[in-house]
Design a protein around this motif. Structure first.
Motif, mmCIF file in Angstrom:
data_model
loop_
_atom_site.group_PDB
_atom_site.id
_atom_site.type_symbol
_atom_site.label_atom_id
_atom_site.label_comp_id
_atom_site.label_asym_id
_atom_site.label_seq_id
_atom_site.Cartn_x
_atom_site.Cartn_y
_atom_site.Cartn_z
ATOM 1 N N GLN B 102 9.636 -1.323 5.593
ATOM 2 C CA GLN B 102 8.975 -0.011 5.147
ATOM 3 C C GLN B 102 7.961 0.558 6.255
ATOM 4 O O GLN B 102 7.305 -0.239 6.854
ATOM 5 N N GLY B 103 7.925 1.718 6.304
ATOM 6 C CA GLY B 103 6.910 2.362 7.072
ATOM 7 C C GLY B 103 5.521 2.280 6.367
ATOM 8 O O GLY B 103 5.458 1.575 5.547
ATOM 9 N N ASN B 104 4.558 2.563 7.050
ATOM 10 C CA ASN B 104 3.096 2.581 6.557
ATOM 11 C C ASN B 104 2.918 3.585 5.550
ATOM 12 O O ASN B 104 3.574 4.614 5.597
ATOM 13 N N LEU B 105 2.104 3.410 4.539
ATOM 14 C CA LEU B 105 1.603 4.087 3.616
ATOM 15 C C LEU B 105 0.449 5.004 4.067
ATOM 16 O O LEU B 105 -0.676 4.357 4.487
ATOM 17 N N PHE B 107 -2.526 7.166 2.583
ATOM 18 C CA PHE B 107 -3.155 7.459 1.207
ATOM 19 C C PHE B 107 -3.900 8.717 1.280
ATOM 20 O O PHE B 107 -4.659 9.055 2.108
#
Lengths: 113, 117
Positions: B102-105, B107
């Motif tokens: 997964q890529g980064n989140l 926020f």
């Protein structure tokens, strides 16, 4: 099944010291990400590791480093601690399926005095 | 670069009232969007996610969110607030997708929800 586990839960250090934070992902998850959450802010991405390789790095100084072990657990290291490093450090793990769901641990609360 | 803006750092509702938490995103590619909840002294728990399937996404605890591309919004709603909903809510967008991870989140700053009896 156990969720993402982080240790320690709380930590107090003084400026200039070094700290190591640990994370065990959910069983079967091969990717681990680290986030820093300063009080009153949303989490900020620090590192992502997948299959023991760094896959992403956020805008953090070189004092921050990480690694992932063959069992997919991970360590976050911070050298020369500053007061501004005081934060909740969150670890998240995800599967290798690319379905974009990150599961978070409860975090390590680091206080730098 | 992708970003998320949450309007209102603090929202207060009465028990039984509608909950509406606002999130607007900026993305040059079709985004993956998420809402997470954080209870005091705890980590983040996923409420729901949008991954380009249905635009109305149902999550846990009676929450849902609607993806509106024309408004670049992904607001979180719940028809009737409960005292146990008091927490901080974070909207997030996925940075990018890797083939096997997964890529980064990214926020938003969060919205603290208070529920009055």
């Amino acid at each position: 099944d156990a969720g993402v586990t982080q240790s320690p839960t709380h930590l107090i250090k003084t400026r200039g010291q070094h700290v190591t934070l640990r994370c065990s992902p959910i069983s079967g998850h091969k990717s681990v990400s680290w986030y820093q959450q300063v009080l009153g802010q949303g989490p900020q991405f620090i590192f992502q590791y997948y299959e023991k390789e760094e896959r992403g790095r956020g805008n953090f100084p070189d004092r921050f480093s990480a690694r992932q072990f063959p069992n997919y657990s991970s360590e976050l290291n911070v050298n020369a601690l500053l007061l501004g490093d005081s934060a909740l450090y969150l670890c998240a793990s995800t599967t290798s399926e690319g379905r974009n769901i990150q599961y978070f641990g409860a975090g390590t609360r680091l206080s730098v005095l | 670069a992708q970003s998320v803006t949450q309007l209102g750092s603090h929202v207060s509702v009465s028990e039984g009232a509608l909950v509406l938490l606002r999130c607007n995103y900026s993305s040059s590619v079709p985004p993956y969007l998420f809402w997470y909840v954080q209870y005091p002294n705890q980590g983040l728990q996923l409420l729901l996610k949008y991954t380009s399937a249905a635009t109305l996404v149902k999550g846990i605890n009676g929450f849902e969110a609607e993806f509106k591309k024309s408004e670049t919004s992904f607001h979180l709603t719940k028809p009737s607030a409960h005292m146990s909903d008091a927490a901080e809510y974070f909207c997030a967008v996925s940075d990018k997708n890797y083939g096997g991870s997964q890529g980064n989140l990214i926020f938003g700053k969060g919205t603290k929800l208070s529920v009055k009896p």
